[in-house]
Design a protein around this motif. Structure first.
Motif, short mmCIF file in Angstrom:
data_model
loop_
_atom_site.label_atom_id
_atom_site.label_comp_id
_atom_site.label_asym_id
_atom_site.label_seq_id
_atom_site.Cartn_x
_atom_site.Cartn_y
_atom_site.Cartn_z
N GLN A 24 0.83 -1.20 0.00
CA GLN A 24 0.00 0.00 0.00
C GLN A 24 0.87 1.26 0.00
OE1 GLN A 24 -3.37 0.10 2.83
NE2 GLN A 24 -2.95 -2.08 3.15
N VAL A 25 1.92 1.25 0.81
CA VAL A 25 2.84 2.39 0.87
C VAL A 25 3.49 2.61 -0.49
CG1 VAL A 25 5.02 3.21 1.85
CG2 VAL A 25 3.24 2.31 3.36
N HIS A 26 3.97 1.53 -1.10
CA HIS A 26 4.65 1.65 -2.40
C HIS A 26 3.70 2.10 -3.51
CE1 HIS A 26 7.76 -1.27 -0.63
NE2 HIS A 26 8.26 -0.06 -0.61
N GLN A 27 2.42 1.78 -3.39
CA GLN A 27 1.44 2.16 -4.41
C GLN A 27 0.92 3.58 -4.23
OE1 GLN A 27 -1.57 -0.88 -4.12
NE2 GLN A 27 -0.24 -2.46 -4.97
N SER A 28 1.16 4.17 -3.08
CA SER A 28 0.64 5.52 -2.81
C SER A 28 1.59 6.59 -3.34
CB SER A 28 0.43 5.70 -1.31
OG SER A 28 1.68 5.72 -0.64
N ASP A 29 1.03 7.75 -3.59
CA ASP A 29 1.84 8.91 -3.99
C ASP A 29 2.40 9.62 -2.77
OD1 ASP A 29 1.32 8.58 -6.77
OD2 ASP A 29 -0.60 9.61 -6.53
N VAL A 30 1.66 9.52 -1.66
CA VAL A 30 2.04 10.19 -0.42
C VAL A 30 1.84 9.20 0.73
CG1 VAL A 30 1.52 12.11 1.12
CG2 VAL A 30 1.27 12.41 -1.34
N ALA A 31 2.82 9.13 1.62
CA ALA A 31 2.72 8.29 2.81
C ALA A 31 3.32 9.06 3.98
CB ALA A 31 3.45 6.96 2.61
N ALA A 32 2.54 9.20 5.05
CA ALA A 32 3.00 10.02 6.18
C ALA A 32 2.54 9.44 7.50
CB ALA A 32 2.46 11.44 6.04
N GLY A 91 -2.05 8.54 0.48
CA GLY A 91 -2.86 9.33 -0.43
C GLY A 91 -2.40 9.23 -1.86
N SER A 92 -3.29 9.63 -2.75
CA SER A 92 -2.95 9.74 -4.17
C SER A 92 -2.94 11.22 -4.52
CB SER A 92 -3.95 8.97 -5.02
OG SER A 92 -5.25 9.45 -4.81
N PHE A 93 -2.20 11.56 -5.55
CA PHE A 93 -2.04 12.96 -5.89
C PHE A 93 -2.36 13.19 -7.37
CE2 PHE A 93 0.64 16.49 -7.43
CZ PHE A 93 0.12 17.51 -6.66
N THR A 94 -3.24 14.14 -7.60
CA THR A 94 -3.50 14.63 -8.96
C THR A 94 -3.18 16.13 -8.91
OG1 THR A 94 -5.86 14.82 -8.41
CG2 THR A 94 -5.18 12.87 -9.65
N THR A 95 -4.15 16.94 -8.55
CA THR A 95 -3.88 18.36 -8.33
C THR A 95 -3.83 18.67 -6.83
OG1 THR A 95 -6.24 18.85 -8.50
CG2 THR A 95 -4.92 19.09 -10.50
N THR A 96 -4.42 17.78 -6.03
CA THR A 96 -4.35 17.85 -4.57
C THR A 96 -4.16 16.44 -4.04
OG1 THR A 96 -6.75 17.59 -4.30
CG2 THR A 96 -5.91 19.86 -4.44
N VAL A 97 -3.84 16.33 -2.78
CA VAL A 97 -3.70 15.01 -2.16
C VAL A 97 -5.08 14.52 -1.75
CG1 VAL A 97 -2.71 13.68 -0.26
CG2 VAL A 97 -1.37 15.52 -1.32
N GLU A 98 -5.44 13.35 -2.21
CA GLU A 98 -6.68 12.67 -1.82
C GLU A 98 -6.30 11.59 -0.82
OE1 GLU A 98 -9.76 13.52 -2.73
OE2 GLU A 98 -8.96 15.16 -3.93
N TRP A 99 -6.64 11.81 0.44
CA TRP A 99 -6.23 10.91 1.51
C TRP A 99 -7.17 9.71 1.62
CZ3 TRP A 99 -1.59 11.61 3.34
CH2 TRP A 99 -1.03 12.89 3.33
N GLY A 100 -6.58 8.56 1.90
CA GLY A 100 -7.36 7.37 2.21
C GLY A 100 -7.72 7.37 3.67
N SER A 101 -8.25 6.26 4.14
CA SER A 101 -8.61 6.14 5.55
C SER A 101 -7.36 6.01 6.41
CB SER A 101 -9.49 4.90 5.76
OG SER A 101 -10.70 5.07 5.08
N PRO A 102 -7.35 6.66 7.56
CA PRO A 102 -6.19 6.57 8.45
C PRO A 102 -6.05 5.16 9.01
CG PRO A 102 -7.90 8.01 9.38
CD PRO A 102 -8.39 7.53 8.07
N ILE A 103 -4.81 4.71 9.11
CA ILE A 103 -4.50 3.39 9.67
C ILE A 103 -3.80 3.63 11.00
CG2 ILE A 103 -3.23 1.24 9.33
CD1 ILE A 103 -3.31 1.93 6.26
N GLU A 104 -4.44 3.23 12.09
CA GLU A 104 -3.85 3.47 13.40
C GLU A 104 -2.57 2.65 13.55
OE1 GLU A 104 -5.20 3.85 18.06
OE2 GLU A 104 -6.63 3.11 16.58
N VAL A 105 -1.49 3.32 13.96
CA VAL A 105 -0.20 2.66 14.13
C VAL A 105 0.45 3.13 15.42
CG1 VAL A 105 0.31 2.32 11.67
CG2 VAL A 105 1.10 4.39 12.80
N SER A 106 1.30 2.27 15.95
CA SER A 106 2.16 2.64 17.06
C SER A 106 3.47 3.14 16.46
CB SER A 106 2.44 1.41 17.94
OG SER A 106 3.14 0.43 17.18
N GLU A 107 4.32 3.69 17.28
CA GLU A 107 5.64 4.12 16.80
C GLU A 107 6.41 2.91 16.27
OE1 GLU A 107 9.60 6.48 18.40
OE2 GLU A 107 7.75 6.60 19.54
#
Length: 169
Positions: A24-32, A91-107
């Motif tokens: 999923q991370v590799h397929q996304s345009d933005v990962a944060a 998220g994916s990016f065209t003209t703006t970032v379109e965010w997917g659903s947040p995935i809860e993570v620990s550090e």
């Protein structure tokens, strides 16, 4: 009949989940990695769809070039959480970032994702990384490591036979 049947490309005993976290991370345009800052619930009377504000703690990658560590963004949907709760946002990016659903993570979960081998890494390197997490205490990590194996061709699993914990097998 068996000779004519197609060979399974993954584990013959299990069904692989659709997509792993690293895929999923590799397929996304933005990962944060973000933390929840504030949220406004849906107000049907006012026609307000709800919103959530996040602060960026770390960027895995950003092909949009529009985000920075410490920056904030708002999404138009409400997610209940507490200030400081952490999420992986893709998220994916065209003209703006379109965010997917947040995935809860620990550090720890975020570091697991951040340190995972790239998709270009050899099967031995990738599976050698994930084998260490198959029985990890963080369920997100353990399930994702399992998914990497469940979707791997048997021939790839054989490349790390020397890394398998024989006492547990």
């Amino acid at each position: 009949i068996l000779a004519a049947a197609p060979r399974a490309s993954a584990c013959p005993f299990c069904e692989a989940p659709d997509v792993t976290l690293t895929q999923q991370v590799h397929q996304s345009d933005v990962a944060a990695l973000v933390q929840w800052v504030a949220g406004k619930p849906v107000d049907r009377e006012e026609g307000f769809p709800g919103s959530t504000t996040y602060e960026i703690l770390d960027l895995l990658h950003d092909s949009s070039g529009t985000l920075e560590k410490g920056g904030r963004f708002e999404i138009v949907r409400y997610r209940a959480a507490k200030p400081g709760d952490m999420f992986l946002m893709l998220g994916s990016f065209t003209t703006t970032v379109e965010w997917g659903s947040p995935i809860e993570v620990s550090e720890t979960g975020y570091n697991y994702i951040k340190q995972a081998p790239t998709k270009e890494a050899s099967a031995k390197e990738r599976l050698g990384y994930f084998v260490r997490f198959l029985e990890y205490s963080d369920r997100l990590i353990a399930d994702d490591a399992y998914a990497e194996f469940a979707g791997a061709p048997y021939e790839d699993v054989l490349t790390i036979v020397d890394l398998m914990p024989r006492e547990k097998l």
